[in-house]
Design an enzyme around this catalytic site. Structure first.
Site, mmCIF file in Angstrom:
data_model
loop_
_atom_site.group_PDB
_atom_site.id
_atom_site.type_symbol
_atom_site.label_atom_id
_atom_site.label_comp_id
_atom_site.label_asym_id
_atom_site.label_seq_id
_atom_site.Cartn_x
_atom_site.Cartn_y
_atom_site.Cartn_z
ATOM 1 N N ALA A 34 3.539 -1.179 4.426
ATOM 2 C CA ALA A 34 2.966 -0.213 4.544
ATOM 3 C C ALA A 34 3.858 1.058 4.682
ATOM 4 C CB ALA A 34 2.223 -0.181 5.890
ATOM 5 N N VAL A 56 7.962 -2.224 6.541
ATOM 6 C CA VAL A 56 7.807 -0.686 6.462
ATOM 7 C C VAL A 56 8.588 -0.255 5.062
ATOM 8 C CG1 VAL A 56 9.988 -0.122 7.660
ATOM 9 C CG2 VAL A 56 8.116 1.663 7.524
ATOM 10 N N LYS A 57 7.653 0.674 4.296
ATOM 11 C CA LYS A 57 8.139 1.266 3.059
ATOM 12 C C LYS A 57 8.708 2.679 3.576
ATOM 13 C CE LYS A 57 5.477 0.980 -0.565
ATOM 14 N NZ LYS A 57 4.376 1.279 -1.368
ATOM 15 N N ILE A 58 9.849 2.824 3.104
ATOM 16 C CA ILE A 58 10.612 4.148 3.574
ATOM 17 C C ILE A 58 11.271 4.925 2.283
ATOM 18 C CG2 ILE A 58 12.458 5.199 4.916
ATOM 19 C CD1 ILE A 58 12.400 2.897 6.707
ATOM 20 N N THR A 118 0.982 -1.082 -0.127
ATOM 21 C CA THR A 118 0.011 -0.180 0.165
ATOM 22 C C THR A 118 0.801 1.113 0.111
ATOM 23 O OG1 THR A 118 0.063 0.207 2.286
ATOM 24 C CG2 THR A 118 -1.723 -1.305 1.268
#
Length: 222
Positions: A58, A85-87, A27
């Site tokens: 996310a 986690v998307k960073i 997402t």
């Protein structure tokens, strides 16, 4: 290779997961806001539906170091395992990637527009790299850059996986699969285009009609 859905629509996830071998769901803030749902609802629905071996990705919203790191911890705590986690690969984001990996968090480096950005994120320990293929095409040969990135990582013996994102059409997905990419995350409209070739429906209709004309039924069993 991992085939991932890029969506916040739980109904699409359920439908396509029933049809295909889906490795997980990604997402991003735009996808979630367009869903009309609160982020908590989206995450809860996905976390509840996905099998333990399927992955959930996310993205952080904050742009400062402390805020991004706090959000990274929160996201990775949504499920016991296989949550990342998307960073984004900003200067601050690169610092957060290093810190998150030092804490043992799963990380996907995102908002990547060049092979150089991606490679540096890989050096910082990112598990996945998400180059924005179609958006990159506005600046360069997006597919070519990603193919080059795959070669760069292989040449250096690095385990980081490339998960290409931001596809406009089936051809972009096909080219990168052929190039040996480790993962792709694809929005449902492009996935449906990969599934629903009109020629297949025409062929099936012809087979059924021929069988019906010969045997008076539309099933194999009498």
């Amino acid at each position: 290779m991992e085939f991932v859905l890029d969506t916040a629509d739980i109904d699409e996830v359920k439908e396509l997961d029933g049809l295909l071998t889906i490795a997980g769901v990604t997402t991003n803030p735009t996808i979630i806001t367009k869903s009309g749902k609160q982020s908590e609802e989206v995450f809860a629905q996905l976390a509840d539906y996905l099998k333990p071996e399927q992955k959930l990705f996310a993205q952080t919203i904050s742009t400062d170091y402390d805020g991004m790191l706090a959000e990274a911890r929160h996201i990775c705590g949504l499920r016991p395992k296989n949550t990342y986690v998307k960073i984004p690969v900003t200067r601050t984001g690169l610092r957060v990637i290093k810190a998150a990996k030092a804490e043992g968090l799963g990380v996907l480096a995102t908002a990547i527009y060049s092979a150089d950005e991606a490679f540096l994120a890989a050096l910082n320990g990112a598990d996945y790299l998400a180059p924005y293929v179609n958006r990159m095409c506005n600046y360069c040969d997006g597919v070519g850059q990603v193919v080059g990135l795959i070669r760069m990582l292989a040449a250096q013996g690095m385990d980081t996986k490339v998960m290409a994102a931001s596809f406009k059409n089936v051809e972009q997905v096909r080219e990168l699969i052929a190039a040996g990419i480790q993962a792709v995350t694809v929005q449902p409209p492009v996935v449906h285009a990969m599934i629903d070739h009109p020629g297949t429906e025409i062929a099936v209709a012809e087979f059924t009609e021929n069988w019906k004309n010969a045997y008076g039924r539309t099933t194999l069993l009498a």
